[in-house]
Design a protein around this motif. Structure first.
Motif, PDB file in Angstrom:
ATOM      1  N   THR A 199       0.832  -1.209   0.000  1.00  0.00           N
ATOM      2  CA  THR A 199       0.000   0.000   0.000  1.00  0.00           C
ATOM      3  C   THR A 199       0.864   1.254   0.000  1.00  0.00           C
ATOM      4  O   THR A 199       0.580   2.219  -0.722  1.00  0.00           O
ATOM      5  N   ALA A 200       1.921   1.258   0.802  1.00  0.00           N
ATOM      6  CA  ALA A 200       2.824   2.405   0.847  1.00  0.00           C
ATOM      7  C   ALA A 200       3.440   2.663  -0.523  1.00  0.00           C
ATOM      8  O   ALA A 200       3.524   3.814  -0.973  1.00  0.00           O
ATOM      9  N   ALA A 201       3.865   1.603  -1.197  1.00  0.00           N
ATOM     10  CA  ALA A 201       4.463   1.759  -2.522  1.00  0.00           C
ATOM     11  C   ALA A 201       3.438   2.273  -3.526  1.00  0.00           C
ATOM     12  O   ALA A 201       3.729   3.136  -4.357  1.00  0.00           O
ATOM     13  N   SER A 202       2.217   1.746  -3.432  1.00  0.00           N
ATOM     14  CA  SER A 202       1.167   2.156  -4.363  1.00  0.00           C
ATOM     15  C   SER A 202       0.804   3.625  -4.182  1.00  0.00           C
ATOM     16  O   SER A 202       0.645   4.376  -5.151  1.00  0.00           O
ATOM     17  N   LEU A 203       0.680   4.057  -2.930  1.00  0.00           N
ATOM     18  CA  LEU A 203       0.297   5.442  -2.655  1.00  0.00           C
ATOM     19  C   LEU A 203       1.339   6.441  -3.150  1.00  0.00           C
ATOM     20  O   LEU A 203       1.015   7.553  -3.564  1.00  0.00           O
ATOM     21  N   SER A 204       2.611   6.047  -3.108  1.00  0.00           N
ATOM     22  CA  SER A 204       3.677   6.963  -3.524  1.00  0.00           C
ATOM     23  C   SER A 204       4.060   6.793  -4.991  1.00  0.00           C
ATOM     24  O   SER A 204       4.833   7.596  -5.521  1.00  0.00           O
ATOM     25  N   GLY A 205       3.532   5.742  -5.628  1.00  0.00           N
ATOM     26  CA  GLY A 205       3.891   5.460  -7.008  1.00  0.00           C
ATOM     27  C   GLY A 205       5.291   4.929  -7.164  1.00  0.00           C
ATOM     28  O   GLY A 205       5.872   4.970  -8.256  1.00  0.00           O
ATOM     29  N   ALA A 206       5.866   4.386  -6.086  1.00  0.00           N
ATOM     30  CA  ALA A 206       7.243   3.889  -6.120  1.00  0.00           C
ATOM     31  C   ALA A 206       7.348   2.614  -6.944  1.00  0.00           C
ATOM     32  O   ALA A 206       6.476   1.739  -6.891  1.00  0.00           O
ATOM     33  N   GLN A 207       8.434   2.493  -7.677  1.00  0.00           N
ATOM     34  CA  GLN A 207       8.710   1.304  -8.465  1.00  0.00           C
ATOM     35  C   GLN A 207       9.773   0.416  -7.815  1.00  0.00           C
ATOM     36  O   GLN A 207       9.855  -0.774  -8.096  1.00  0.00           O
ATOM     37  N   HIS A 208      10.616   1.014  -6.970  1.00  0.00           N
ATOM     38  CA  HIS A 208      11.725   0.259  -6.383  1.00  0.00           C
ATOM     39  C   HIS A 208      11.926   0.684  -4.927  1.00  0.00           C
ATOM     40  O   HIS A 208      12.846   1.413  -4.597  1.00  0.00           O
ATOM     41  N   PRO A 209      11.043   0.216  -4.026  1.00  0.00           N
ATOM     42  CA  PRO A 209      11.118   0.626  -2.621  1.00  0.00           C
ATOM     43  C   PRO A 209      12.093  -0.232  -1.814  1.00  0.00           C
ATOM     44  O   PRO A 209      12.398  -1.375  -2.167  1.00  0.00           O
ATOM     45  N   LEU A 210      12.549   0.328  -0.713  1.00  0.00           N
ATOM     46  CA  LEU A 210      13.392  -0.370   0.254  1.00  0.00           C
ATOM     47  C   LEU A 210      12.687  -0.355   1.597  1.00  0.00           C
ATOM     48  O   LEU A 210      12.250   0.694   2.065  1.00  0.00           O
ATOM     49  N   VAL A 211      12.583  -1.513   2.239  1.00  0.00           N
ATOM     50  CA  VAL A 211      11.994  -1.623   3.574  1.00  0.00           C
ATOM     51  C   VAL A 211      13.119  -1.632   4.601  1.00  0.00           C
ATOM     52  O   VAL A 211      14.101  -2.363   4.446  1.00  0.00           O
ATOM     53  N   VAL A 212      12.973  -0.834   5.662  1.00  0.00           N
ATOM     54  CA  VAL A 212      13.953  -0.797   6.743  1.00  0.00           C
ATOM     55  C   VAL A 212      13.263  -1.237   8.022  1.00  0.00           C
ATOM     56  O   VAL A 212      12.269  -0.636   8.442  1.00  0.00           O
ATOM     57  N   GLY A 213      13.778  -2.292   8.653  1.00  0.00           N
ATOM     58  CA  GLY A 213      13.144  -2.808   9.856  1.00  0.00           C
ATOM     59  C   GLY A 213      14.141  -3.376  10.836  1.00  0.00           C
ATOM     60  O   GLY A 213      15.326  -3.538  10.526  1.00  0.00           O
ATOM     61  N   ASP A 214      13.636  -3.707  12.034  1.00  0.00           N
ATOM     62  CA  ASP A 214      14.486  -4.284  13.080  1.00  0.00           C
ATOM     63  C   ASP A 214      14.077  -5.702  13.445  1.00  0.00           C
ATOM     64  O   ASP A 214      14.722  -6.323  14.276  1.00  0.00           O
ATOM     65  N   ARG A 215      12.993  -6.200  12.820  1.00  0.00           N
ATOM     66  CA  ARG A 215      12.506  -7.542  13.163  1.00  0.00           C
ATOM     67  C   ARG A 215      12.499  -8.427  11.932  1.00  0.00           C
ATOM     68  O   ARG A 215      11.919  -8.069  10.899  1.00  0.00           O
ATOM     69  N   SER A 238      15.638  -7.895  16.603  1.00  0.00           N
ATOM     70  CA  SER A 238      16.443  -8.993  16.054  1.00  0.00           C
ATOM     71  C   SER A 238      17.926  -8.647  16.085  1.00  0.00           C
ATOM     72  O   SER A 238      18.335  -7.551  15.681  1.00  0.00           O
ATOM     73  N   GLY A 239      18.721  -9.595  16.561  1.00  0.00           N
ATOM     74  CA  GLY A 239      20.156  -9.392  16.663  1.00  0.00           C
ATOM     75  C   GLY A 239      20.929 -10.347  15.778  1.00  0.00           C
ATOM     76  O   GLY A 239      20.350 -11.152  15.030  1.00  0.00           O
ATOM     77  N   PRO A 240      22.256 -10.317  15.860  1.00  0.00           N
ATOM     78  CA  PRO A 240      23.098 -11.157  15.010  1.00  0.00           C
ATOM     79  C   PRO A 240      22.815 -12.654  15.127  1.00  0.00           C
ATOM     80  O   PRO A 240      22.806 -13.362  14.119  1.00  0.00           O
ATOM     81  N   ALA A 241      22.596 -13.156  16.335  1.00  0.00           N
ATOM     82  CA  ALA A 241      22.358 -14.593  16.487  1.00  0.00           C
ATOM     83  C   ALA A 241      21.116 -15.030  15.721  1.00  0.00           C
ATOM     84  O   ALA A 241      21.103 -16.080  15.065  1.00  0.00           O
ATOM     85  N   GLU A 242      20.052 -14.221  15.793  1.00  0.00           N
ATOM     86  CA  GLU A 242      18.823 -14.546  15.069  1.00  0.00           C
ATOM     87  C   GLU A 242      19.038 -14.443  13.566  1.00  0.00           C
ATOM     88  O   GLU A 242      18.513 -15.254  12.791  1.00  0.00           O
TER      89      GLU A 242
END
Length: 342
Positions: A199-215, A238-242
């Motif tokens: 939905t976020a990509a559609s609303l902005s018209g993005a063709q090549h999005p990047l997701v940034v997360g911690d989990r 989420s850490g290195p072991a995971e």
């Protein structure tokens, strides 16, 4: 436009808790990172599973922290859940709300009637995180679902990050009903389902999005499901072991210590790093077939950037070497392993 990782994308979709802020305080460097992206002409969106705040409230909170945000840039699971129920139920249908006032408001704005008891004969139960959720409303929800109400969870995050460590999240509260009812929710709206990202990509018209997360289990799995590249930052859950033990559906494209990684060369953070040496680190192997789980061990020797070491080790554990078959050889590696909980 810069030449770092983010420059290769036309939209950066941020998770919030553990990425941009912890509870109510910005993570160091986050305001500057968002401001720099906007200065480089890269669109920004925020996608959060937290159902305790409305989009406008989230935008106001972010702005107050020095992170520029507009309500239309925020997608949360509360609004998505209310919209989904409105598409399936008659206008004005009663919906029992388990969660914060923000979720009640979203249900009401969607044209449905928020209720709080089994006697109100709810057509659905919507469950989201709320710090005041207790036994009484969970009991009403259990009775309602058992009587036939559709059960929708905004998300199933087991924990929420905090400065004191992980705290119980909505998934822990969902587990109470799961135990009482001996069944799963009829539908989970938030991540790892891909809808917030698409939905976020559609609303902005993005063709090549990047997701940034911690989990890995929500942000990264949701990005993989949406077919989007992702960056795992090690500032949250989420850490290195995971990460070393992550199954294919939870493996990010990149890993970085924090949001400053958005402006570093992409190849310095890309996974997998299929090499036996990089950045002052080297891998030592006890047999030629270790990488196919042939019974050998892999050691980490040398000293250098922790992210480079992590990328090297993902290259072998994701190829089949058990995490327990990797070992520290140098003092610097031993310190890393201790910090990582290996």
């Amino acid at each position: 436009m810069g030449d770092g990782l983010a420059s290769g994308y036309d939209l950066v979709i941020f998770d919030l808790d553990g990425v941009v802020y912890l509870i109510d305080k910005p993570i160091p460097g986050a305001p500057e990172a968002v401001e720099r992206l906007r200065g480089d002409g890269i669109a920004v969106a925020y996608a959060t599973n937290n159902a305790s705040r409305r989009a406008a409230d989230v935008a106001s909170l972010l702005t107050g922290m020095g992170v520029p945000a507009k309500a239309e840039e925020v997608l949360n699971s509360a609004g998505a859940a209310a919209a989904l129920l409105a598409s399936r139920l008659p206008k004005g249908a009663p919906v029992l709300v388990v969660g914060a006032e923000a979720l009640v408001a979203e249900v009401r704005e969607a044209g449905l009637t928020p209720v709080s008891t089994f006697e109100d004969k709810p057509a659905a139960v919507v469950q989201g995180y709320g710090p005041e959720v207790g036994w009484r409303v969970l009991a009403e929800a259990a009775l309602s679902v058992r009587a036939g109400a559709t059960w929708v969870a905004t998300n199933t995050d087991r924990t929420l990050p905090s400065p004191r460590g992980p705290l119980p999240g909505n998934g822990s509260l969902v587990a109470v009903l799961r135990t009482a009812l001996d069944r799963e929710p009829d539908l989970v709206v938030g991540k790892p389902e891909p809808a917030l990202f698409t939905t976020a990509a559609s609303l902005s018209g993005a063709q090549h999005p990047l997701v940034v997360g911690d989990r890995l289990d929500t942000d990264i799995q949701g990005a993989v499901g949406a077919g989007m590249d992702s960056l795992l930052v090690l500032t949250g859950v989420s850490g290195p072991a995971e990460l070393l033990a992550a199954p294919p559906e939870r493996r990010p494209t990149f890993v970085a210590a924090d949001l400053s990684g958005l402006f570093c060369p992409a190849e310095d953070m890309r996974l997998l790093l299929r090499s036996d040496a990089a950045g002052g680190w080297r891998l030592t192997r006890t047999s030629d077939n270790t990488a196919t789980n042939g019974g050998g061990r892999v050691g980490l020797d040398g000293d250098g950037d922790p992210i480079t070491a992590l990328r090297l080790l993902c290259g072998v554990t994701w190829d089949g070497v058990p995490v327990e078959a990797i070992e520290a050889v140098s003092p610097a590696a031993a310190m890393l392993f201790e910090n990582w909980g290996l």
